[in-house]
Scaffold this motif. Structure first.
Motif, short mmCIF file in Angstrom:
data_model
loop_
_atom_site.label_atom_id
_atom_site.label_comp_id
_atom_site.label_asym_id
_atom_site.label_seq_id
_atom_site.Cartn_x
_atom_site.Cartn_y
_atom_site.Cartn_z
N UNK A 147 28.84 38.48 40.12
CA UNK A 147 28.65 39.40 41.25
C UNK A 147 27.22 39.40 41.77
N UNK A 148 26.28 39.13 40.91
CA UNK A 148 24.83 39.11 41.24
C UNK A 148 24.45 39.94 42.47
N UNK A 149 24.63 41.23 42.33
CA UNK A 149 24.29 42.12 43.43
C UNK A 149 22.81 42.04 43.77
N UNK A 182 22.29 39.22 46.06
CA UNK A 182 22.89 39.56 47.36
C UNK A 182 22.02 40.55 48.12
N UNK A 183 21.57 41.60 47.40
CA UNK A 183 20.74 42.61 48.05
C UNK A 183 19.42 42.04 48.55
N UNK A 238 27.60 37.28 50.13
CA UNK A 238 28.72 37.85 49.37
C UNK A 238 29.70 36.72 49.01
N UNK A 239 30.37 36.88 47.88
CA UNK A 239 31.34 35.89 47.42
C UNK A 239 32.50 35.83 48.41
N UNK A 240 32.96 34.63 48.71
CA UNK A 240 34.13 34.50 49.58
C UNK A 240 35.38 34.61 48.72
N UNK A 241 36.42 35.30 49.22
CA UNK A 241 37.65 35.46 48.41
C UNK A 241 38.25 34.13 47.95
N UNK A 296 36.34 32.64 44.58
CA UNK A 296 36.36 33.27 43.26
C UNK A 296 37.79 33.50 42.79
N UNK A 355 40.20 35.70 40.18
CA UNK A 355 40.27 36.89 39.34
C UNK A 355 41.12 36.53 38.13
N UNK A 366 41.13 35.01 44.49
CA UNK A 366 41.21 36.34 45.08
C UNK A 366 41.87 36.28 46.46
N UNK A 392 35.74 38.06 37.36
CA UNK A 392 35.77 37.05 38.43
C UNK A 392 35.14 35.76 37.92
#
Lengths: 433, 96
Positions: free
Chosen positions: A165-167, A170-171, A177-180, A183, A185, A243, A282
């Motif tokens: 997720x590495x927010x 990203x921030x 953001x990860x593309x569905x 990734x 699940x 996902x 994920x």
């Protein structure tokens, strides 16, 4: 805390531990920050440990690492609703002095690794979430902000090993953001059984273990795979799909897992087991094209945060450890030369990745994620066709073999067409190359 | 074959330290969920934190497994404010 560190490592998974250990061992002043109660408490993996990557960091890890079983047999199964078709490879050569692959329990191996990190001299702080990166006026990363009081801490370089997720990345704008569709699940359960029951069911003894990787209609047409790994006294049982496919189909991951467990070829393996945990995670599966820029002024990204996963070969933790080690070695070389942790200097990290198996392998399969995403017939039509063909072939029912061959061929042609079959073969070969 | 399962039974196996009164995820704008057609969070969340209700979506995050699926799947609407729990809180995997 006003003291300054040579490096701050965010996260105590395989990449973070590899990075922190390597730098601390070389005498650098290292702070590692983990948000979980203990290292491993937030981490999920199948899990297979590939010895080579860890050996390059801790050569004698086998002496005290919590290893479950070494793998002597690999099974690849293709399932339709009633059957499986599979290839098995088993060799006594895998019963070697220094085995190549082990099953592990992730929370235990992370704790063990973290102990090594501390022994190497790093300061490890748990139960602390890094909320932001601190930058100077020029945009260079100079430290981290944590959720502790007076929680700003400074360092020459921040190594982001904070997972898929590495927010933080990203921030900070280092990564999108990860593309569905990039990734998967995965959900997993830990099924406990007595050791001798596992030995008998999987035809192994002592420390020997088996890995089963599974594709087919169990993923309901979604791009994904399932697995069963034998630990000492438990089985890791899981299934994962993209996902984007979960969004498209409206399938629930837990129903998918239950259906898989109830499959007539799977249920007997799990019979009588006691489930002790249910996990979800994920997995970055976008491959080479999804890798972001992994370095900049005062920062580097390792492991899942950098999308370093070879989905086809089920390799991730080895890439995490390797990228962590290479990032650490980059920092060490710059320190040694008295050079600052600038974007230009840290580019050496990317170059060493290019020279390693990490980028070479991901580059080889760069077209595969998109290919599978667009060709779900490999997860729906083909398992059914292959199973039907096998059933036709093996059933002895008075029908002559030539007629049976005709039936089998017609089955494939009817489902995919000659053109489709040829196209699938060419496309698969291209994506593989 | 349809398999009836209660995800609560699965989550019951797990260890959590819940940060009472401080959920780490929030739905930004409830009205947006009303117009969302697939409400993918309600099916894809492995802990079933989200439920479709009265045309909208309700959520409780006590069983959250911190995977990030809801945030990724809600990208077009970007209606989920997702962060990690405070250090030490949330899911505590025994095995992982």
């Amino acid at each position: 805390m006003t003291e300054k560190f040579d490096a701050i490592v965010v996260g105590a998974g395989p990449s973070g531990n590899a990075a922190a250990y390597t730098m601390a061992k070389a005498g650098l002043k290292v702070l590692q920050i983990e948000r979980g109660e203990y290292p491993g408490s937030k981490n999920v993996q199948g899990a297979i440990l590939y010895a080579d990557a860890l050996e390059k960091i801790i050569p004698d890890f086998r002496e005290d690492a919590p290893l479950e079983r070494h793998i002597i047999e690999q099974r690849l199964w293709m399932l339709d609703d009633q059957s499986y078709m599979g290839t098995h490879y088993r060799s006594d050569k895998f019963n070697e002095e220094r085995p190549n692959r082990y099953t592990i329990i992730r929370a235990q191996i992370d704790k063990w690794f973290s102990k090594k990190v501390k022994e190497a001299g790093a300061l490890v702080i748990c139960e602390t979430t890094v909320t932001d990166l601190l930058k100077d006026a020029a945009g260079k990363v100079i430290g981290v902000r944590t959720d502790r009081e007076n929680g700003d801490i400074f360092a020459d370089v921040v190594v982001l090993c904070d997972g898929v997720n590495s927010l933080l990345a990203q921030r900070a704008g280092f990564r999108a953001e990860l593309k569905p569709e990039h990734v998967a699940l995965a959900v997993k359960e830990m099924h406990f059984l007595p050791r001798d029951v596992i030995d008998e069911r999987f035809n192994v003894k002592g420390e020997e273990g088996v890995v089963i990787e599974i594709a087919g209609t169990v993923t309901s047409g979604m791009v994904g795979t399932a697995f069963i790994y034998t630990n000492g006294e438990s089985l890791a049982v899981g299934i994962g799909c993209l996902v984007s496919d979960f969004k498209k189909t409206g399938e629930t991951p837990y129903a998918l897992l239950e259906r898989f467990k109830n499959h007539p070829s799977i249920a007997p393996l799990l019979k009588g087991s006691e489930v002790k945990e249910y996990a979800a995670h994920l997995i970055p599966e976008g491959g080479y094209k999804a890798i972001p820029k992994v370095y900049g002024d005062g920062w580097m990204i390792c492991g899942d945060a950098g999308q370093f996963v070879n989905a086809l070969h089920r390799e991730g933790s080895n890439m995490a450890m390797t990228t962590g080690r290479l990032a650490a070695e980059t920092v060490m070389a710059l320190k040694e030369a008295g050079k600052p942790m600038t974007d230009a200097n840290l580019a050496a990290y990317r170059r060493s990745l290019e020279e390693s198996f990490v980028i070479k392998d991901l580059k080889k399969y760069k077209d595969l994620p998109e290919f599978l995403h667009k060709n779900t017939q490999f997860f729906s039509d083909y398992p059914n066709l292959l199973s039907k063909a096998a059933e036709t072939w093996f059933r002895v029912d008075g029908i002559d073999k030539k007629t049976k061959e005709g039936q089998m061929v017609r089955g494939f042609v009817k489902a995919r067409g000659w053109r489709g079959l040829l196209g699938d073969a060419v496309k698969l070969a291209r994506a593989w190359r | 074959m349809t398999v009836q399962i209660k995800v609560e039974d699965k989550l019951y196996q797990n260890r959590y330290r819940v940060d009472e009164g401080r959920p780490h995820i929030a739905i930004k704008d409830a009205a947006k969920c009303q117009s969302c057609t697939d409400k993918a969070c309600t099916t894809a969340c492995p802990a079933a934190c989200y439920a479709a209700e009265d045309g909208g979506v309700t959520a409780t995050f006590d069983g959250c497994l911190e995977c990030g699926t809801c945030r990724v799947i809600c990208q077009e609407n970007s209606n989920i404010d997702w962060f990690y729990p405070r250090g030490g809180y949330g899911i505590l995997y025994k095995f992982g």
